[in-house]
Design a protein around this motif. Structure first.
Motif, short mmCIF file in Angstrom:
data_model
loop_
_atom_site.label_atom_id
_atom_site.label_comp_id
_atom_site.label_asym_id
_atom_site.label_seq_id
_atom_site.Cartn_x
_atom_site.Cartn_y
_atom_site.Cartn_z
N SER A 15 69.38 47.24 -8.17
CA SER A 15 69.35 47.08 -9.90
C SER A 15 68.86 45.83 -10.08
CB SER A 15 70.44 47.54 -10.59
OG SER A 15 71.55 46.49 -10.18
N LEU A 18 65.48 45.47 -11.65
CA LEU A 18 65.21 45.84 -12.88
C LEU A 18 65.17 45.06 -14.22
CD1 LEU A 18 67.57 49.37 -12.39
CD2 LEU A 18 64.88 49.01 -12.21
N SER A 21 69.65 45.86 -16.73
CA SER A 21 70.60 46.68 -15.91
C SER A 21 72.08 46.32 -16.65
CB SER A 21 70.58 46.23 -14.58
OG SER A 21 70.77 44.83 -14.60
N HIS A 150 68.76 53.13 -12.13
CA HIS A 150 67.78 53.51 -12.91
C HIS A 150 68.23 54.20 -13.93
CE1 HIS A 150 65.57 52.38 -9.18
NE2 HIS A 150 64.64 52.11 -9.96
N SER A 153 70.08 52.01 -16.37
CA SER A 153 69.14 51.37 -16.96
C SER A 153 68.62 52.05 -18.29
CB SER A 153 68.04 50.80 -16.30
OG SER A 153 66.99 49.84 -16.87
#
Length: 283
Positions: A15, A18, A21, A150, A153
């Protein structure tokens, strides 16, 4: 005494890249003699934002040189790199809250928008959908199963969008954020001039990445698809005028090539512009 659950260090190497997160989440019921003073934790050295919703009792927040009393329904959201402190208000029997720490470049952009619109604290009704979003995210972490970075997120983004939408009260639930309204007004005025995502995002006061996600969340389609919808809508109106040639209609709708205009029109409507015109005459 402290009752509750704390799930730290949720972010993994997967993560790290990203834009948004979840670092940690917690649900606490604080009562004397424990006061839960965040001053003991120190400040973050990396970009992070904490979002905390007071469920009951009372807490105190110091941020940006001001002191705020937190009561049930109050949600504060602050940059953890900025000077801050929050603790259980002295003399209170308890302070109950649910809290999430977000990190990544997108969380800072979202927090800047929240601070500019609402300040560090927003107030919410008891039955707000925001709290339902928070419990969904919390229970996802609490279950401990398949904590896909994901998916987390995406849940964090939903939470942030709910915050940006406003207080969530029935009178405001259907309203669009000002950024989206600005973009829609600009699209209505310039859809025949090929406005790009960067141009639209600038009008909305957002980054292209954030604007695209926010627009799709509220409008159900990308900015490009919405512009295409406006062009085809105008084309249908112009096709009802038998005096206008197809190449002029294409130009008025922002298409320099009549052949490409016909391709797009057929993809959206299911028939060619010529067939649509003939059908409208028959009607």
């Amino acid at each position: 005494m402290v009752e509750g659950l704390y799930f730290p260090r949720l972010c993994s190497t997967r993560s790290a890249d990203l834009p948004l997160s979840l670092e940690s989440c917690q649900h606490f019921n604080i009562s004397p003699p424990h006061r839960l003073d965040s001053a003991a934790w120190g400040r973050r050295r990396y970009p992070a934002v904490v979002v905390t919703f007071t469920l009951g009792g009372s807490g105190t927040l110091q941020y940006d040189g001001k002191t705020h009393t937190l009561r049930a329904g109050d949600c504060f959201h602050i940059h953890l790199k900025e000077p801050h402190r929050y603790w259980m208000t002295p003399g209170q029997e308890r302070w109950s809250f649910v809290s999430f720490t977000l990190q990544g470049p997108l969380c800072l952009e979202l927090e800047d928008r929240l601070l500019s619109q609402f300040g560090p604290i927003s107030q919410w009704p008891e039955d707000t959908p925001l709290l339902a979003d928070m419990w969904t995210l919390y229970e996802t972490v609490r279950s401990g199963s398949r904590l896909d970075p994901h998916a987390l997120s995406s849940n964090c983004y939903t939470l942030c969008m709910r915050l940006l939408a406003g207080t969530g009260s029935p009178s405001q639930a259907g309203e669009l954020p000002n950024a989206i309204r600005l973009a829609l007004d600009y699209m209505d005025a310039t859809f025949d001039e090929h406005p790009g995502t960067a141009e639209l995002a600038e009008q909305a006061g957002l980054s292209p990445f954030h604007f695209t996600r926010l627009f799709k969340a509220y409008m159900g389609q990308t900015p490009g698809k919405y512009v295409e919808h406006l062009r085809i809508k105008l084309a249908k109106q112009l096709l009802e005028n038998p005096q206008l040639p197809l190449n002029e209609i294409a130009l008025r709708c922002g298409y320099n090539e009549p052949a490409y205009f016909s391709t797009v029109f057929k993809r959206c409507v299911g028939i060619t512009p010529s067939r649509y015109r003939r059908n409208s005459w028959k009607g």
